[in-house]
Write a protein that holds these residues in place. Structure first.
Motif, mmCIF file in Angstrom:
data_model
loop_
_atom_site.group_PDB
_atom_site.id
_atom_site.type_symbol
_atom_site.label_atom_id
_atom_site.label_comp_id
_atom_site.label_asym_id
_atom_site.label_seq_id
_atom_site.Cartn_x
_atom_site.Cartn_y
_atom_site.Cartn_z
ATOM 1 N N PRO A 1 -0.565 11.632 -7.280
ATOM 2 C CA PRO A 1 0.427 12.769 -7.376
ATOM 3 C C PRO A 1 0.942 13.406 -5.975
ATOM 4 O O PRO A 1 0.282 13.104 -5.011
ATOM 5 C CB PRO A 1 -0.424 13.952 -8.035
ATOM 6 N N GLU A 2 2.093 13.862 -6.357
ATOM 7 C CA GLU A 2 2.559 14.426 -5.056
ATOM 8 C C GLU A 2 1.722 15.939 -4.851
ATOM 9 O O GLU A 2 1.276 16.434 -5.868
ATOM 10 C CB GLU A 2 4.119 14.969 -4.933
ATOM 11 N N PRO A 3 1.453 16.495 -3.622
ATOM 12 C CA PRO A 3 1.810 15.845 -2.297
ATOM 13 C C PRO A 3 1.055 14.737 -1.525
ATOM 14 O O PRO A 3 1.298 14.254 -0.406
ATOM 15 C CB PRO A 3 1.887 17.201 -1.509
ATOM 16 N N VAL A 4 -0.092 14.520 -2.551
ATOM 17 C CA VAL A 4 -1.179 13.648 -1.761
ATOM 18 C C VAL A 4 -0.290 12.052 -1.722
ATOM 19 O O VAL A 4 -0.839 11.351 -0.669
ATOM 20 C CB VAL A 4 -2.103 13.152 -2.653
ATOM 21 N N ALA A 5 0.472 11.859 -2.441
ATOM 22 C CA ALA A 5 1.271 10.370 -2.387
ATOM 23 C C ALA A 5 2.128 10.322 -1.155
ATOM 24 O O ALA A 5 1.884 9.493 -0.427
ATOM 25 C CB ALA A 5 2.059 10.036 -3.707
ATOM 26 N N GLY A 6 2.646 11.478 -0.825
ATOM 27 C CA GLY A 6 3.604 11.422 0.468
ATOM 28 C C GLY A 6 2.688 11.434 1.668
ATOM 29 O O GLY A 6 2.799 10.288 2.730
ATOM 30 N N VAL A 7 1.513 11.902 2.043
ATOM 31 C CA VAL A 7 0.691 11.871 2.931
ATOM 32 C C VAL A 7 -0.043 10.430 3.080
ATOM 33 O O VAL A 7 -0.225 10.028 3.933
ATOM 34 C CB VAL A 7 -0.417 13.012 2.889
ATOM 35 N N ALA A 8 -0.350 9.925 1.830
ATOM 36 C CA ALA A 8 -1.147 8.739 1.865
ATOM 37 C C ALA A 8 -0.112 7.806 2.249
ATOM 38 O O ALA A 8 -0.285 6.530 3.035
ATOM 39 C CB ALA A 8 -1.809 8.452 0.405
ATOM 40 N N SER A 9 0.961 7.893 1.841
ATOM 41 C CA SER A 9 2.150 6.605 2.262
ATOM 42 C C SER A 9 2.448 6.648 3.720
ATOM 43 O O SER A 9 2.493 5.754 4.564
ATOM 44 C CB SER A 9 3.452 6.905 1.279
ATOM 45 N N ALA A 10 2.320 7.949 4.158
ATOM 46 C CA ALA A 10 2.596 8.057 5.551
ATOM 47 C C ALA A 10 1.327 7.712 6.359
ATOM 48 O O ALA A 10 1.491 7.171 7.433
ATOM 49 C CB ALA A 10 3.077 9.648 6.105
ATOM 50 N N GLY A 11 0.182 7.560 5.688
ATOM 51 C CA GLY A 11 -0.866 7.325 6.607
ATOM 52 C C GLY A 11 -0.782 5.639 6.732
ATOM 53 O O GLY A 11 -1.289 5.195 7.885
ATOM 54 N N ALA B 1 0.894 -1.032 0.064
ATOM 55 C CA ALA B 1 0.076 -0.129 0.027
ATOM 56 C C ALA B 1 0.897 1.250 0.033
ATOM 57 O O ALA B 1 0.569 2.236 -0.743
ATOM 58 C CB ALA B 1 -1.008 -0.007 1.232
ATOM 59 N N THR B 2 1.961 1.186 0.630
ATOM 60 C CA THR B 2 2.737 2.482 0.827
ATOM 61 C C THR B 2 3.318 2.729 -0.532
ATOM 62 O O THR B 2 3.541 3.861 -1.141
ATOM 63 C CB THR B 2 3.863 1.963 1.809
ATOM 64 N N ILE B 3 3.773 1.710 -0.999
ATOM 65 C CA ILE B 3 4.717 1.873 -2.568
ATOM 66 C C ILE B 3 3.466 1.970 -3.481
ATOM 67 O O ILE B 3 3.674 2.967 -4.356
ATOM 68 C CB ILE B 3 5.224 0.484 -2.907
ATOM 69 N N GLY B 4 2.374 1.435 -3.444
ATOM 70 C CA GLY B 4 1.268 1.746 -4.240
ATOM 71 C C GLY B 4 0.742 3.087 -4.576
ATOM 72 O O GLY B 4 0.566 3.794 -5.521
ATOM 73 N N VAL B 5 0.485 3.671 -3.439
ATOM 74 C CA VAL B 5 -0.030 4.960 -3.477
ATOM 75 C C VAL B 5 1.085 5.947 -3.730
ATOM 76 O O VAL B 5 0.661 7.034 -4.229
ATOM 77 C CB VAL B 5 -0.625 5.201 -1.926
ATOM 78 N N GLY B 6 2.347 5.636 -3.314
ATOM 79 C CA GLY B 6 3.374 6.534 -3.774
ATOM 80 C C GLY B 6 3.590 6.618 -5.272
ATOM 81 O O GLY B 6 3.970 7.781 -5.767
ATOM 82 N N VAL B 7 3.336 5.597 -6.050
ATOM 83 C CA VAL B 7 3.499 5.505 -7.474
ATOM 84 C C VAL B 7 2.128 5.931 -8.326
ATOM 85 O O VAL B 7 2.209 6.781 -9.112
ATOM 86 C CB VAL B 7 3.728 4.010 -7.788
ATOM 87 N N LEU B 8 0.885 5.815 -7.575
ATOM 88 C CA LEU B 8 -0.267 5.926 -8.267
ATOM 89 C C LEU B 8 -0.865 7.428 -8.102
ATOM 90 O O LEU B 8 -1.228 7.944 -9.086
ATOM 91 C CB LEU B 8 -1.354 5.058 -8.061
#
Length: 205
Positions: A172-182, A163-170
């Motif tokens: 866009p920033e900055p949403v990806a970073g926050v979602a991965s941290a979630g 999940a951390t990798i997937g949201v980071g790839v799929l």
């Protein structure tokens, strides 16, 4: 297990998850702007100081807290299954390498906020190896817990890496970073609850 040995790592894991979320706050949200990057000594508590000095420290502390929680979980359950011990050690080793890499990159960044290319390569290599080992180790560790009837804990361990990798790839920033941290925050909560509650004597989750 004494209350301190049980609740100390539980609190560390919980704080690790919270700090991961805080460290992922986009710089623009607290006023940091790219045009300020030429400053080598930003004023304390200014947006650029927060970005360069505070956030990297929070990221390292987050990784360390999650590492403590994961290591405590693996150590607690080391005698329940040989597979659990083996996969858990792999996950802890990966988390350790990743934390060391993150710390090294933070120190190498200095006042400029970015390490030189040679330092980046030197510290990124163990981080990449550790990240790979961590993701694989967590998936296998979670599978062991699932087989032993620990559905919630096992599900989180299996899902958090992809999940951390997937949201980071799929995303866009900055949403990806926050979602991965979630996703990491969910891991911190799951570890904290599990360490505080302990392994049930009978029944599943």
């Amino acid at each position: 297990m004494t209350s301190l040995r049980r609740d100390g790592p539980a609190l560390a894991a919980l704080f690790g998850g919270v700090l991961a979320l805080l460290a992922a706050i986009p710089p623009a949200w607290y006023g940091s702007r790219p045009r300020q990057s030429y400053l080598f000594d930003p004023p304390a508590f200014s947006p650029l100081w927060i970005e360069r000095e505070l956030m990297p420290v929070l990221a390292v502390l987050a990784a360390l807290g999650l590492l403590v929680g994961l290591a405590a979980l693996v150590w607690r359950d080391r005698e329940r299954s040989g597979w659990l011990w083996g996969t858990g050690v792999a996950a802890v080793l990966g988390a350790s390498l990743f934390t060391i890499s993150l710390f090294g990159l933070t120190v190498a960044s200095g006042d400029t906020g970015a390490p030189d290319p040679y330092s980046s390569i030197a510290w990124l290599l163990p981080g990449l190896l550790g990240g790979l080992l961590l993701v694989v180790g967590l998936v296998l560790l979670g599978a062991v817990y699932l087989r032993r009837g620990r559905s919630r804990l096992g599900g989180v361990l299996v899902a958090v890496g992809p999940a951390t990798i997937g949201v980071g790839v799929l995303l866009p920033e900055p949403v990806a970073g926050v979602a991965s941290a979630g996703a990491l925050a969910v891991l911190g909560v799951a570890l904290s609850v599990e360490l505080h509650r302990g392994w049930p004597e009978r029944g599943d989750d």
